[in-house]
Design a protein around this motif. Structure first.
Motif, PDB file in Angstrom:
ATOM      1  N   GLN A  15       0.829  -1.205   0.000  1.00  0.00           N
ATOM      2  CA  GLN A  15       0.000   0.000   0.000  1.00  0.00           C
ATOM      3  C   GLN A  15       0.865   1.258   0.000  1.00  0.00           C
ATOM      4  OE1 GLN A  15      -3.215  -1.132  -0.792  1.00  0.00           O
ATOM      5  NE2 GLN A  15      -4.091   0.036   0.896  1.00  0.00           N
ATOM      6  N   GLN A  18       2.344   2.017  -3.183  1.00  0.00           N
ATOM      7  CA  GLN A  18       1.285   2.217  -4.184  1.00  0.00           C
ATOM      8  C   GLN A  18       1.330   1.148  -5.275  1.00  0.00           C
ATOM      9  OE1 GLN A  18       1.837   6.373  -5.334  1.00  0.00           O
ATOM     10  NE2 GLN A  18       0.389   7.006  -3.730  1.00  0.00           N
ATOM     11  N   THR A  20      -0.469  -1.919  -6.856  1.00  0.00           N
ATOM     12  CA  THR A  20      -1.790  -2.524  -6.962  1.00  0.00           C
ATOM     13  C   THR A  20      -1.644  -4.009  -7.266  1.00  0.00           C
ATOM     14  OG1 THR A  20      -2.766  -0.465  -7.754  1.00  0.00           O
ATOM     15  CG2 THR A  20      -3.987  -2.493  -8.209  1.00  0.00           C
ATOM     16  N   ASP A  22      -3.398  -7.187  -8.612  1.00  0.00           N
ATOM     17  CA  ASP A  22      -4.541  -7.691  -9.369  1.00  0.00           C
ATOM     18  C   ASP A  22      -4.565  -9.214  -9.428  1.00  0.00           C
ATOM     19  OD1 ASP A  22      -5.630  -5.174 -10.008  1.00  0.00           O
ATOM     20  OD2 ASP A  22      -4.189  -4.939 -11.637  1.00  0.00           O
ATOM     21  N   PHE A  62      -6.571  -8.465   0.353  1.00  0.00           N
ATOM     22  CA  PHE A  62      -6.444  -8.022  -1.041  1.00  0.00           C
ATOM     23  C   PHE A  62      -7.741  -8.049  -1.836  1.00  0.00           C
ATOM     24  CE2 PHE A  62      -2.026  -9.067  -0.010  1.00  0.00           C
ATOM     25  CZ  PHE A  62      -1.390  -7.922  -0.485  1.00  0.00           C
ATOM     26  N   GLY A  65      -9.995  -4.628  -2.409  1.00  0.00           N
ATOM     27  CA  GLY A  65      -9.473  -3.705  -3.416  1.00  0.00           C
ATOM     28  C   GLY A  65      -9.771  -4.175  -4.823  1.00  0.00           C
ATOM     29  N   MET A  66      -9.649  -5.488  -5.049  1.00  0.00           N
ATOM     30  CA  MET A  66      -9.981  -6.049  -6.365  1.00  0.00           C
ATOM     31  C   MET A  66     -11.447  -5.813  -6.690  1.00  0.00           C
ATOM     32  SD  MET A  66      -8.021  -9.739  -6.281  1.00  0.00           S
ATOM     33  CE  MET A  66      -6.251  -9.882  -6.075  1.00  0.00           C
ATOM     34  N   ARG A  69     -12.073  -2.189  -7.543  1.00  0.00           N
ATOM     35  CA  ARG A  69     -11.569  -1.858  -8.885  1.00  0.00           C
ATOM     36  C   ARG A  69     -12.278  -2.655  -9.972  1.00  0.00           C
ATOM     37  NH1 ARG A  69      -6.909  -2.542  -5.838  1.00  0.00           N
ATOM     38  NH2 ARG A  69      -6.477  -4.555  -6.811  1.00  0.00           N
ATOM     39  N   GLY A  72      -9.579  -8.432 -10.884  1.00  0.00           N
ATOM     40  CA  GLY A  72      -8.660  -9.212 -10.077  1.00  0.00           C
ATOM     41  C   GLY A  72      -8.879 -10.703 -10.233  1.00  0.00           C
TER      42      GLY A  72
END
Length: 198
Positions: A15, A18, A20, A22, A62, A65-66, A69, A72
């Motif tokens: 984090q 930064q 990401t 996926d 995790f 966040g997937m 977005r 993922g």
């Protein structure tokens, strides 16, 4: 990475940088051979920490966040052991059944969110697992093992296609799919027979 704090530290580091994520591959794990009354409790609790707790924790960190977005893929490494009880490796088989059930449930929850969850269920594979589990002389591993690169490639292809369950090898697929038609006591007795050392 069996402790929540270590998984959390990894997540926080990514984090901060930064980065990401996926694609998440939960592949750590080990087995232990022997009758439950004779195996070491601490070894089995550590196995549960790695095979279940670490996998669950990393997914918990995790996956949101997937989902946010809408992109993922998660690959959880289970085993053909997930499809039946495993005398002489009772805790290991139970952990892999948990991984399979957990993965299938998440795959259903993520439908329509742009995220897929795949359970890879290999049979005996030449990885060093058999040495750690003390299974090198078992009938199971003497009957033939798959090459790790082939298993990894099949798992990757299944992940990219968004399959919920991937079972490498015709013999393994046949075994996993036929078990539901056989009485459970027969299955359990057969598993014990192939696990025993020849």
């Amino acid at each position: 990475m069996s402790k929540y704090s270590e998984a959390e530290a990894l997540f926080q580091e990514l984090q901060q940088q930064q980065i990401t994520v996926d694609f998440l591959v939960n592949n750590a794990g080990y087995g232990l051979f022997g009758e439950f009354t004779e195996t070491d409790l601490q070894d089995e609790l550590s196995m549960i920490d790695i095979n279940i707790k670490a996998l669950t924790t990393l997914t918990k960190l995790f996956l949101p966040g997937m989902k946010q977005r809408r992109n993922g893929k998660i690959l959880n490494v289970a085993s053909t052991a997930a499809f039946q009880p495993g005398p002489l490796m009772a805790v290991y088989y139970a952990t892999k059944a948990c991984v399979l059930s957990f993965s299938e449930a998440l795959e259903n929850e993520m439908k329509g969110n742009g995220v897929t969850v795949t359970a890879l269920c290999p049979g005996p594979t030449k990885t060093g697992f058999e040495s750690r589990a003390n299974l090198g002389q078992s009938k199971l591993f003497k009957s033939g093992v798959m090459d790790v690169e082939r298993v990894a490639n099949i798992g990757y292809e299944g992940l990219m296609k968004g399959k919920s369950i991937v079972i490498p090898g015709f013999k393994n697929r046949l075994l996993a799919n036929s078990i539901r038609f056989i009485p459970r006591k027969w299955v359990t007795a057969t598993v014990r027979n192939v696990q025993e050392k020849s």
